[in-house]
Design an enzyme around this catalytic site. Structure first.
Site, PDB file in Angstrom:
ATOM      1  CE  LYS A  66      -4.374  -1.345   1.760  1.00  0.00           C
ATOM      2  NZ  LYS A  66      -5.230  -1.496   3.046  1.00  0.00           N
ATOM      3  CG  ASP A 102      -8.146   0.062   3.110  1.00  0.00           C
ATOM      4  OD1 ASP A 102      -9.668  -0.125   2.855  1.00  0.00           O
ATOM      5  OD2 ASP A 102      -6.760   0.150   3.387  1.00  0.00           O
TER       6      ASP A 102
HETATM    7  P1  NAP Z   1       0.313  -4.286   9.143  1.00  0.00           P
HETATM    8  O1  NAP Z   1       0.920  -3.071   8.373  1.00  0.00           O
HETATM    9  O2  NAP Z   1       1.267  -5.336   9.405  1.00  0.00           O
HETATM   10  O3  NAP Z   1       0.476  -3.622  10.767  1.00  0.00           O
HETATM   11  C1  NAP Z   1      -0.218  -4.510  12.259  1.00  0.00           C
HETATM   12  C2  NAP Z   1       0.728  -4.044  13.329  1.00  0.00           C
HETATM   13  O4  NAP Z   1       0.069  -4.610  14.179  1.00  0.00           O
HETATM   14  C3  NAP Z   1       1.607  -3.454  14.052  1.00  0.00           C
HETATM   15  O5  NAP Z   1       0.672  -2.127  14.028  1.00  0.00           O
HETATM   16  C4  NAP Z   1       1.545  -4.582  14.631  1.00  0.00           C
HETATM   17  O6  NAP Z   1       2.554  -3.635  15.705  1.00  0.00           O
HETATM   18  C5  NAP Z   1       0.194  -5.158  15.414  1.00  0.00           C
HETATM   19  N1  NAP Z   1       0.905  -6.359  15.628  1.00  0.00           N
HETATM   20  C6  NAP Z   1       1.418  -6.989  14.956  1.00  0.00           C
HETATM   21  N2  NAP Z   1       1.506  -8.524  15.828  1.00  0.00           N
HETATM   22  C7  NAP Z   1       1.624  -8.039  17.290  1.00  0.00           C
HETATM   23  C8  NAP Z   1       1.039  -8.664  18.679  1.00  0.00           C
HETATM   24  N3  NAP Z   1       1.533  -9.980  18.913  1.00  0.00           N
HETATM   25  N4  NAP Z   1       0.891  -7.662  19.980  1.00  0.00           N
HETATM   26  C9  NAP Z   1       0.693  -6.543  19.700  1.00  0.00           C
HETATM   27  N5  NAP Z   1       0.551  -5.945  18.247  1.00  0.00           N
HETATM   28  C10 NAP Z   1       0.780  -5.988  16.874  1.00  0.00           C
HETATM   29  O7  NAP Z   1      -1.044  -4.248   8.467  1.00  0.00           O
HETATM   30  P2  NAP Z   1      -2.125  -3.783   8.678  1.00  0.00           P
HETATM   31  O8  NAP Z   1      -2.585  -3.387   7.496  1.00  0.00           O
HETATM   32  O9  NAP Z   1      -2.470  -2.557   9.444  1.00  0.00           O
HETATM   33  O10 NAP Z   1      -3.726  -4.457   8.431  1.00  0.00           O
HETATM   34  C11 NAP Z   1      -3.586  -5.375  10.008  1.00  0.00           C
HETATM   35  C12 NAP Z   1      -4.587  -5.753  10.243  1.00  0.00           C
HETATM   36  O11 NAP Z   1      -6.111  -5.347   9.797  1.00  0.00           O
HETATM   37  C13 NAP Z   1      -4.822  -7.005   9.499  1.00  0.00           C
HETATM   38  O12 NAP Z   1      -5.585  -7.914  10.368  1.00  0.00           O
HETATM   39  C14 NAP Z   1      -5.967  -7.131   8.355  1.00  0.00           C
HETATM   40  O13 NAP Z   1      -6.175  -8.075   8.127  1.00  0.00           O
HETATM   41  C15 NAP Z   1      -6.678  -6.271   8.906  1.00  0.00           C
HETATM   42  N6  NAP Z   1      -7.125  -5.405   8.240  1.00  0.00           N
HETATM   43  C16 NAP Z   1      -8.126  -5.246   7.579  1.00  0.00           C
HETATM   44  C17 NAP Z   1      -9.735  -4.587   6.982  1.00  0.00           C
HETATM   45  C18 NAP Z   1     -10.485  -4.277   5.956  1.00  0.00           C
HETATM   46  O14 NAP Z   1     -10.447  -3.975   5.448  1.00  0.00           O
HETATM   47  N7  NAP Z   1     -11.080  -4.843   7.486  1.00  0.00           N
HETATM   48  C19 NAP Z   1      -8.654  -3.979   5.853  1.00  0.00           C
HETATM   49  C20 NAP Z   1      -6.652  -3.363   6.210  1.00  0.00           C
HETATM   50  C21 NAP Z   1      -6.101  -4.033   7.042  1.00  0.00           C
HETATM   51  P3  NAP Z   1       3.905  -3.476  14.985  1.00  0.00           P
HETATM   52  O15 NAP Z   1       4.447  -1.828  14.946  1.00  0.00           O
HETATM   53  O16 NAP Z   1       5.132  -3.156  16.690  1.00  0.00           O
HETATM   54  O17 NAP Z   1       4.448  -4.195  14.830  1.00  0.00           O
END
Ligand code: NAP
Length: 282
Positions: A66, A102
């Site tokens: 992204k 989004d």
């Molecule tokens: P990302 O950029 O990889 O970010 C992941 C986030 O989760 C980071 O803030 C990370 O913290 C945190 N994290 C991961 N494991 C963790 C743990 N064990 N404890 C605490 N924090 C943790 O991913 P993203 O794109 O933001 O997506 C995040 C979630 O949203 C995913 O599950 C995705 O499927 C969902 N999502 C949904 C939609 C929708 O339309 N519903 C859209 C986009 C994403 P760190 O910075 O410390 O690594």
């Protein structure tokens, strides 16, 4: 001639976007297909060159592309620039235009739940791509205050300074409070983990999870037990997709049918991953 659309990400094998967009094309009699293209990070520039060469009409963009994809596009609108991420590409006669839907998915999810965001204190967990769009949506909605907690504090501070909000350390989560709690971490994805305890959940009125597999995550089930208003992550996915579809075709897609298709598909995936409620052990 059939038009081609699709999603680029890595991995994308379990993406739900083909389900909703192909259904909408079929229902509306539009000659178009939507595919899933797994593109490794090192191949992103080649993939975008391929979009131009093949005349692909539009793309959804997901993890991990992204942010990186922005530099390969001809134009990125102010919304995507402010958020710092593109989730939608439109091919206008060979010129690739990037935007972000989004955040609209987030706003519409709250609207559907009948929640007025004005004057609310919002706590966002996570500082990745989902968090950027969620924080942007909150800031644009007239909330009183947004605070962000992230495991890696430096990333929370970066997001906070970008949007003029407050950043807190993950270790301080035990003192979190507010009106609305939003999980934008991947905690709870394909598992029964919650980023916060039931006691913390009890301090909020509304709980949203961006994770949608399972649909009712552990966090949302804790919120349900506490009689909170819950908003699942499929709504954000649905509404960002609806907006993408409008941008690509200029036509309103069949919302309710798309929603039914998404929920049915995710139920199948819950079974596939052993995430059905009846399988829960905790
Ligand atoms: P990302 O950029 O990889 O970010 C992941 C986030 O989760 C980071 O803030 C990370 O913290 C945190 N994290 C991961 N494991 C963790 C743990 N064990 N404890 C605490 N924090 C943790 O991913 P993203 O794109 O933001 O997506 C995040 C979630 O949203 C995913 O599950 C995705 O499927 C969902 N999502 C949904 C939609 C929708 O339309 N519903 C859209 C986009 C994403 P760190 O910075 O410390 O690594």
């Amino acid at each position: 001639m059939y038009k081609v659309y699709g999603i680029v990400g890595y991995p994308v094998s379990h993406s739900l976007s083909p389900v909703m967009h192909n259904l909408a094309f079929r229902e509306l009699g539009i000659k178009a297909v939507y595919g899933a293209f797994p593109v490794k990070p090192e191949n992103l520039s080649l993939a975008i060159a391929g979009v131009r060469a093949l005349g692909i009409s539009g793309l959804s963009v997901t993890i991990p592309h992204k942010v990186e994809v922005m530099k390969y596009l001809d134009e990125v609108d102010y919304v995507a620039k402010e958020i710092g991420a593109v989730n939608t590409i439109i091919n206008y006669d060979g010129k690739l235009f990037g935007t972000n839907t989004d955040w609209i998915g987030v706003i519409k999810s709250f609207e559907e739940a009948g929640i007025d965001l004005t004057g609310k204190r919002v706590v966002v967990l996570g500082a990745g791509g989902a968090s950027l769009a969620i924080v942007y949506a909150m800031v644009k909605s007239g909330v009183k205050e947004v605070v962000i907690y992230n495991r890696t504090y430096e990333k929370a501070r970066e997001v906070a300074s970008r949007f003029g909000i407050l950043a807190y350390k993950w270790e301080d989560l035990s003192t979190a409070y507010g009106d609305i709690l939003i999980n934008a971490t991947s905690v709870g994805l394909k598992s029964f983990d919650s980023p916060v305890s039931k006691e913390i959940v009890s301090r909020f009125s509304v709980v949203m999870d961006s994770v949608y597999l399972p649909v009712e995550t552990k966090l949302l089930s804790l919120a349900r037990e506490e009689n909170k208003i819950i908003i699942d992550g499929l709504k954000m996915l649905l509404y960002q997709g609806v907006e993408q579809f409008r941008l690509w075709t200029g036509i309103n897609p069949p919302l309710d049918k798309m929603r039914d298709a998404l929920y049915q598909e995710v139920l199948k995936m819950e079974a596939e991953f052993g995430l059905r409620k009846t399988d829960k052990t905790s």
